[in-house]
Scaffold this motif. Structure first.
Motif, mmCIF file in Angstrom:
data_model
loop_
_atom_site.group_PDB
_atom_site.id
_atom_site.type_symbol
_atom_site.label_atom_id
_atom_site.label_comp_id
_atom_site.label_asym_id
_atom_site.label_seq_id
_atom_site.Cartn_x
_atom_site.Cartn_y
_atom_site.Cartn_z
ATOM 1 N N GLY A 1 126.992 124.640 40.662
ATOM 2 C CA GLY A 1 127.926 124.645 41.849
ATOM 3 C C GLY A 1 128.368 126.149 42.291
ATOM 4 N N LYS A 2 128.101 127.084 41.904
ATOM 5 C CA LYS A 2 128.579 128.490 42.794
ATOM 6 C C LYS A 2 128.557 128.791 44.325
ATOM 7 C CE LYS A 2 124.717 130.561 41.660
ATOM 8 N NZ LYS A 2 123.767 129.840 40.820
ATOM 9 N N SER A 3 127.648 127.799 45.118
ATOM 10 C CA SER A 3 127.836 127.830 46.418
ATOM 11 C C SER A 3 129.173 127.119 46.785
ATOM 12 C CB SER A 3 126.763 127.127 47.012
ATOM 13 O OG SER A 3 125.784 127.803 46.816
ATOM 14 N N TYR B 1 128.846 114.080 43.960
ATOM 15 C CA TYR B 1 128.530 113.629 45.050
ATOM 16 C C TYR B 1 128.119 112.059 44.641
ATOM 17 C CZ TYR B 1 128.229 118.183 46.998
ATOM 18 O OH TYR B 1 128.851 119.461 47.456
ATOM 19 N N ALA C 1 129.088 117.905 40.387
ATOM 20 C CA ALA C 1 128.516 119.087 40.848
ATOM 21 C C ALA C 1 129.698 119.949 40.517
ATOM 22 C CB ALA C 1 128.521 119.450 42.428
ATOM 23 N N PRO D 1 123.900 129.977 36.405
ATOM 24 C CA PRO D 1 122.413 129.437 36.342
ATOM 25 C C PRO D 1 122.171 128.100 37.092
ATOM 26 C CG PRO D 1 124.182 128.095 34.634
ATOM 27 C CD PRO D 1 124.488 128.456 34.744
ATOM 28 N N SER D 2 120.901 128.098 38.027
ATOM 29 C CA SER D 2 120.881 127.583 39.661
ATOM 30 C C SER D 2 121.210 126.644 39.073
ATOM 31 C CB SER D 2 119.648 127.744 39.886
ATOM 32 O OG SER D 2 119.176 127.044 40.766
ATOM 33 N N GLN E 1 124.011 131.915 52.037
ATOM 34 C CA GLN E 1 123.328 132.004 51.270
ATOM 35 C C GLN E 1 121.822 131.894 51.749
ATOM 36 O OE1 GLN E 1 122.431 129.167 47.483
ATOM 37 N NE2 GLN E 1 121.467 130.056 46.303
HETATM 38 N N1 ATP Z 1 125.857 117.425 49.863
HETATM 39 C C1 ATP Z 1 125.260 117.161 48.341
HETATM 40 N N2 ATP Z 1 125.043 116.232 47.322
HETATM 41 C C2 ATP Z 1 124.191 115.728 46.702
HETATM 42 N N3 ATP Z 1 124.746 117.147 45.338
HETATM 43 C C3 ATP Z 1 124.769 117.569 46.227
HETATM 44 C C4 ATP Z 1 125.162 118.947 47.702
HETATM 45 N N4 ATP Z 1 125.819 119.686 48.122
HETATM 46 C C5 ATP Z 1 125.379 120.282 46.579
HETATM 47 N N5 ATP Z 1 124.524 119.439 45.249
HETATM 48 C C6 ATP Z 1 124.371 119.761 44.275
HETATM 49 O O1 ATP Z 1 125.397 119.409 44.171
HETATM 50 C C7 ATP Z 1 125.008 121.413 42.723
HETATM 51 C C8 ATP Z 1 125.573 122.299 42.517
HETATM 52 O O2 ATP Z 1 124.902 123.467 43.552
HETATM 53 P P1 ATP Z 1 125.256 124.811 45.025
HETATM 54 O O3 ATP Z 1 124.773 124.742 46.214
HETATM 55 O O4 ATP Z 1 126.805 124.488 44.631
HETATM 56 O O5 ATP Z 1 124.770 125.125 43.575
HETATM 57 P P2 ATP Z 1 124.748 126.796 42.787
HETATM 58 O O6 ATP Z 1 125.262 127.456 41.306
HETATM 59 O O7 ATP Z 1 124.760 127.401 44.423
HETATM 60 O O8 ATP Z 1 123.251 127.257 42.823
HETATM 61 P P3 ATP Z 1 122.114 128.088 43.226
HETATM 62 O O9 ATP Z 1 122.751 129.354 42.193
HETATM 63 O O10 ATP Z 1 120.270 127.465 43.278
HETATM 64 O O11 ATP Z 1 121.764 128.583 44.439
HETATM 65 C C9 ATP Z 1 123.148 121.070 42.563
HETATM 66 O O12 ATP Z 1 123.098 120.419 41.440
HETATM 67 C C10 ATP Z 1 122.960 120.450 43.784
HETATM 68 O O13 ATP Z 1 122.042 119.215 43.627
#
Ligand code: ATP
Ligand code: MG
Lengths: 269, 259
Positions: free
Chosen positions: B46-48, B14, B23, B42-43, B84
């Motif tokens: 990048g899972k989502s 991003y 990401a 971990p949160s 989510q």
């Molecule tokens: N549209 C976006 N613009 C900028 N950064 C983004 C965007 N979408 C996601 N990110 C970043 O990408 C990274 C991964 O996001 P993602 O939502 O995939 O995490 P996750 O593993 O699902 O976290 P969680 O367990 O908290 O749901 C995060 O650090 C987030 O800040």
């Protein structure tokens, strides 16, 4: 877009907070306030301000104007102008707002105009409207149309822009086409914004009307007050003012009722 | 090979104020047809994002995401997604929410009602079929979102922490239901969770991710037979795998600084 956002001031936020049903106590307090107001008014009229009519005089005048049909004629004339202008304005504003919110191209093309005209008070258009459109009904309706169009278009646009992306995604993953997403997600999701825009638009239409009627009209509440002013007829002016206030309030309540009906799915905090 | 979903050297960046934020950093992963994988990490790892790519909602910056061997062009009803954030339509009742996807399939009204009813029944919301989302608790909203995805009966289920807001009892019930339907209807499931127990109980493979930059950390096989049972949760083998996953998630080596 950022500028429009600032101007739009998130209409949903304004209505988001709404108290529980008004209690008896609140209504009683309202009544007390009205009674005190009338008493102060009477007091001022009897001992204070010169030429100020008391409530009874105004009531008598109202009775007179109702009996000879003037008030009804004026009210209908004013209402007709407002409703025509408001309906045309809103009917155009909703599709234009949707276009602006949905297509970046439409936004780019229309935004400068919407932006620019929003900064001009609709009343300032009156002289131009009279010169270009004459002194008949058209310029008055036009100014009202413009006032309600501008406030509705911005909130509709804002509503579309603010639709939750995850809702759109949820529809997309279920197989929705752009058309379906627009009709089944964007339209309902922006309804609260549109209704708030309509309320603001109606308020500004009503405010514009009276000013439009102060200039070159043969009937209408604004015209009647203008006439009364020539003859120092304060009672008629008061009747006009009260009629305008009551009608404005009624229309606003009606829209509010519609809004609550249509958007009772909203979570309110 | 017959991968249902495959991520090939996927990178997602991003743009930031200065430079870019990575990401996902070169993720390659194959999910077999009818496989059940869970993703933990971990949160912010990048899972989502990974799941959204399989759903067709996010495009990789480089690399490719394939479903049935073809690059993902966009979302489609063959891949059901549970978000989510629930993402229920707040102006529709539970039933109407669940019927949303079924309407798009142009099913006859009767069939639509039957399938929606079954899905609502399955998640235990029958008594709330006509309620609006605003009147539901967080867990009930989540169940409604689950029913909405189940109703269209997709080949692939992409589930983003679908049981996160549920109480322990409902959670276990829905886990078993999910495994039931999965083994009967042989779907492919990609399931994100924060709960290590859940990850092990459901999956044939647990994908452990690491953060900053988001990447694959470890893939752990769960060599327990299906159907999974309550006793299995208490077995030493289950405990061993859970410890392994736990360790992989919570004792990750510090990240290599991003280039
Ligand atoms: N549209 C976006 N613009 C900028 N950064 C983004 C965007 N979408 C996601 N990110 C970043 O990408 C990274 C991964 O996001 P993602 O939502 O995939 O995490 P996750 O593993 O699902 O976290 P969680 O367990 O908290 O749901 C995060 O650090 C987030 O800040
Ligand atoms: Mg996530």
């Amino acid at each position: 877009m950022t500028q429009l956002t600032a101007l739009g001031k998130s209409p949903a936020a304004r209505t988001a907070r709404r108290g529980p049903r008004r209690s008896r106590r609140a209504i009683a307090l309202n009544l007390v306030a009205v009674v005190i107001g009338l008493a102060v008014w009477t007091l001022l009229a009897t001992i204070g301000v010169q030429g100020l009519p008391g409530p009874l005089e105004v009531a008598a005048k109202a009775g007179e104007l109702i009996a000879d049909g003037t008030l009804l004629t004026d009210t209908l004339a004013s209402l007709r102008r407002v409703l025509i202008g408001f309906l045309l304005g809103t009917l155009l504003a909703i599709p234009v707002g949707f276009l602006m919110g949905w297509y970046a191209t439409a936004r780019g093309l229309l935004e400068p105009y919407v932006q620019f005209f929003r900064t001009i008070p609709p009343l300032a258009i009156i002289p131009l409207a009279i010169v270009l459109l004459g002194i008949g009904e058209v310029p008055k309706v036009f100014v009202i149309f413009l006032a309600s169009f501008l406030s509705s278009v911005v909130s509709t646009f804002q509503g579309v822009v603010d639709v939750d992306r995850t809702l759109i995604n949820a529809a997309r993953v279920l197989g929705a086409s752009d058309r379906t997403i627009f009709l089944k997600v964007v339209v309902p999701a922006s309804t609260p914004f549109i209704l708030v825009g309509m309320r603001v638009g109606l308020g500004s239409a009503w405010g514009t009307l009276v000013a439009a009627e102060l200039i070159a009209a043969q009937e209408g509440l604004g015209f009647r007050m203008q006439q009364a002013q020539l003859y120092y007829d304060l009672s008629t002016i008061f009747v006009g003012l009260i009629a305008i206030g009551v009608l404005g309030l009624l229309m606003d309540r009606l829209l509010l009722l519609a809004e609550r009906r249509l958007t009772n799915w909203q979570e309110r905090r | 090979m017959n991968a249902k979903i495959s991520f090939r050297d996927v990178v997602k960046t991003y743009p930031m104020k200065e430079g870019t934020f990575t990401a996902l950093d070169h993720v390659s992963l194959d999910i077999a047809d009818r496989e059940f994988v869970t993703v933990v990490g971990p949160s912010g790892c990048g899972k989502s994002t990974l799941l959204s790519m399989a759903a067709g909602l996010v495009e990789p910056t480089s690399g490719a995401v394939l479903v049935d061997g073809a690059p993902v062009g966009g979302p489609g009803p063959d891949r059901g997604v549970i978000f989510q954030q629930y993402a229920l339509f707040p102006w529709l009742s539970v039933r109407k929410n669940v019927e949303f996807g079924l309407r798009l399939m142009n099913l006859p009204a009767e069939e639509r009602r039957r399938r929606a009813g079954r899905a609502i029944e399955l998640v235990g919301l029958a008594d709330f079929a006509d309620a609006l989302p605003k009147t539901l608790s967080g867990g009930m909203k989540q169940r409604c979102a689950i029913a909405r995805a189940y109703a269209v009966d997709p080949q692939v289920l992409l589930m983003d922490e679908p049981f996160g807001a549920l109480d322990a009892l409902t959670r276990v019930q829905l886990q078993d239901q999910l495994l039931d339907t999965w083994s009967q209807e042989q779907r492919t499931v990609m399931f994100i969770t924060h709960d290590v127990d859940e990850a092990v109980y459901l999956a044939r493979r647990v994908i452990v991710m690491a953060a900053r930059p988001g990447r694959l950390h470890k893939v752990i096989d769960v060599d327990l037979p299906y159907p999974r049972t309550e006793e299995m949760r208490l077995s030493p083998e289950f405990g061993r795998i859970r410890n392994e996953v736990w360790h992989a998630v919570y004792h990750q080596a510090p990240a290599v600084p991003a280039a």
